[in-house]
Design an enzyme around this catalytic site. Structure first.
Site, mmCIF file in Angstrom:
data_model
loop_
_atom_site.group_PDB
_atom_site.id
_atom_site.type_symbol
_atom_site.label_atom_id
_atom_site.label_comp_id
_atom_site.label_asym_id
_atom_site.label_seq_id
_atom_site.Cartn_x
_atom_site.Cartn_y
_atom_site.Cartn_z
ATOM 1 C CG ASP A 285 -7.890 -3.075 3.089
ATOM 2 O OD1 ASP A 285 -8.944 -2.786 3.683
ATOM 3 O OD2 ASP A 285 -7.614 -2.648 1.955
ATOM 4 C CE1 TYR B 287 -3.379 -2.677 0.443
ATOM 5 C CE2 TYR B 287 -4.577 -0.808 1.330
ATOM 6 C CZ TYR B 287 -4.568 -2.088 0.823
ATOM 7 O OH TYR B 287 -5.741 -2.774 0.690
ATOM 8 C CG ASP C 191 -3.037 -19.178 4.654
ATOM 9 O OD1 ASP C 191 -2.309 -18.707 5.549
ATOM 10 O OD2 ASP C 191 -2.698 -20.142 3.962
ATOM 11 C CE LYS D 67 0.284 -16.545 2.926
ATOM 12 N NZ LYS D 67 -0.237 -17.940 2.952
#
Ligand code: NAD
Length: 420
Positions: free
Chosen positions: A311, A166, A287, A233
């Site tokens: 987000d 971002y 995840d 992640k």
């Protein structure tokens, strides 16, 4: 006319009443009884929900403190309205005003997808160093939810707001810059890349990761929260998200060892031998976390995560407790804080006095809490509880609830005021 020493505005008038919130060296706010709070109305449904938010906030402050305290809302500009009036989507006065008055509230702003202007929200966050996006989601009794036990949802997402993909460091396919980076990567770094790519950079720093973790831990301590989960992640993106995870643990272990215990330290100990006043710090892969928030929401409390994960995750958590119309948010830095609805501009319902203003109204309650006006904040939260329990709701909730009374955005705000 009130005096605001040092405030330099070019395009807009000074506030006509009120006093500024100031800050002591150690970051503590000094709040007068008549603070000026700049607001950005927002695009699309922005005017409807901002009107509702102001009505409810002014009412709550009056009911809590009578004539002793009053908020002076003062309009500043960004987005479509700003472009219409000043020929620019974001003017310097807006940034100056937020820096000067320390606390502001905003409606949603339009961001065209691909091409066009860069997100005004992202520009505001970057220009004001609002590095923590804080999104609490809790279940209000009676709100429709896809979960079996939605009352177990009570989480606060701390999303890093300035780094990650971002950060806006990206180049379009075919641009000179894109080809330059591609050539560098293929020729000097031995990376294989197709020619027809667009490129973006994912910067994650130790500084930024530690800063957001520090804020999340301080919040968890102040608010008596039980755990902090680092969501990342790092298994795939080892040197960015993996770095984030490592830095978060480092802050917990090196700066807050008296107040937190990591899952690693806790492992092997019996529940009885664990210090019950310590906050548990753990981590989960992003995840898997999406599954966890649905299956075991009661195990998660404060969540700290890089920008993109945050987000996605905060919208997903919001969906378990009534959707985007219900979830408040704030973008907070060391110098200023901007409170905002978490949803977008819902253009199809612009100016129809239809949508749910709760997200912005609860953001205002967060703002009142932030400035120490806790009684007024609590009045708003309990009015939302009472109103939803009485099944007086806007269309988004009404269509999912039995025996609901559907009301307009403004009527819902009036009902909140009556229920205060
Ligand atoms: P959106 O949040 O505007 O709408 C998505 C859907 O969510 C809507 O169709 C509606 O069904 C529901 N919804 C959202 N808020 C609601 C409310 N208050 N009451 C009832 N239902 C509500 O998202 P979008 O359609 O992806 O984006 C529209 C525009 O908003 C885009 O330009 C986008 O960039 C912008 N946006 C701005 C912000 C912000 O300013 N912080 C955040 C997200 C999106």
């Amino acid at each position: 006319m009130t005096d605001f020493p040092g405030l330099k505005l070019t395009n807009i008038d000074m506030p006509s009443s009120g006093s500024p919130i100031t800050m002591r060296d150690e970051g503590k706010l000094i709040v007068p009884n008549d603070p000026v709070v700049p607001f950005i109305e927002g695009d699309g449904i922005g005017p409807d929900i901002t009107r509702a938010m102001k009505m409810v906030t002014e009412n709550a402050v009056y009911k809590a403190y009578g004539r002793n305290r009053k908020i002076y809302f003062w309009e500043i500009y960004a987005g479509e309205k700003c472009n219409k009036i000043f020929g620019n989507w974001l003017i310097d006065d807006t940034l100056e005003a937020i820096k000067y008055f320390k606390v502001a509230i905003k409606g949603p702003l339009t961001t065209p997808v691909g091409g066009g202007i860069r997100s005004i929200n992202v520009r505001l966050r970057q220009a004001l160093e609002l590095y923590a996006c804080i999104r609490p989601v809790r279940y209000f009794d009676g709100v429709p939810s896809p979960l079996r036990d939605p009352w177990k949802v009570n989480m606060v997402v701390f999303r890093e707001n300035m780094e990650d993909v971002y950060a806006g460091i990206e180049w379009p396919k075919g641009s000179v810059e894109c080809m330059k980076i591609r050539n560098f990567l293929t020729e000097e770094m031995g990376v294989s890349l197709r020619e027809d790519i667009g490129l973006g950079i994912k910067p994650i720093s130790a500084f930024g990761s530690k800063r957001i973790m520090r804020k999340a831990i301080k919040y968890a301590i102040e608010q008596n929260r039980s755990s902090i989960t680092i969501v990342h992640k790092g298994n795939i993106m080892k040197y960015t998200e993996g770095l984030f995870r490592a830095c978060c643990y480092k802050v917990a272990e090196e700066e807050f060892s008296g107040q937190v215990i990591t899952e690693g330290e806790a492992r092997g100990k019996t529940a009885e031998s664990l210090p019950d006043n310590k906050i548990l710090v753990k981590d989960r892969i992003a995840d898997a976390m999406f599954q966890q928030i649905l299956l075991r929401p009661e195990d998660y409390d404060v969540i700290v995560t890089p920008n993109l994960n945050g987000d996605y995750l905060s919208d997903a958590i919001a969906a378990t407790a009534g959707g985007l119309g219900m979830a408040p948010g704030a973008n907070v830095g060391d110098e200023a804080a901007v409170f905002e609805a978490t949803h977008g501009t819902v253009p199809k319902y612009a100016d129809l006095d239809k949508v749910n203003p709760t997200s912005l109204i609860l953001s205002s309650a967060m703002m009142l809490d932030h400035i120490g006006w806790k009684e007024a904040a609590e009045l708003i939260v309990s009015a939302v509880e009472r109103t939803i329990q009485s099944r007086v709701v806007t269309y988004d909730l009404a269509r999912q609830m039995e025996k609901a009374t559907e009301v307009s955005c403004s009527k819902y705000a009036e009902t909140l005021c009556q229920n205060m």
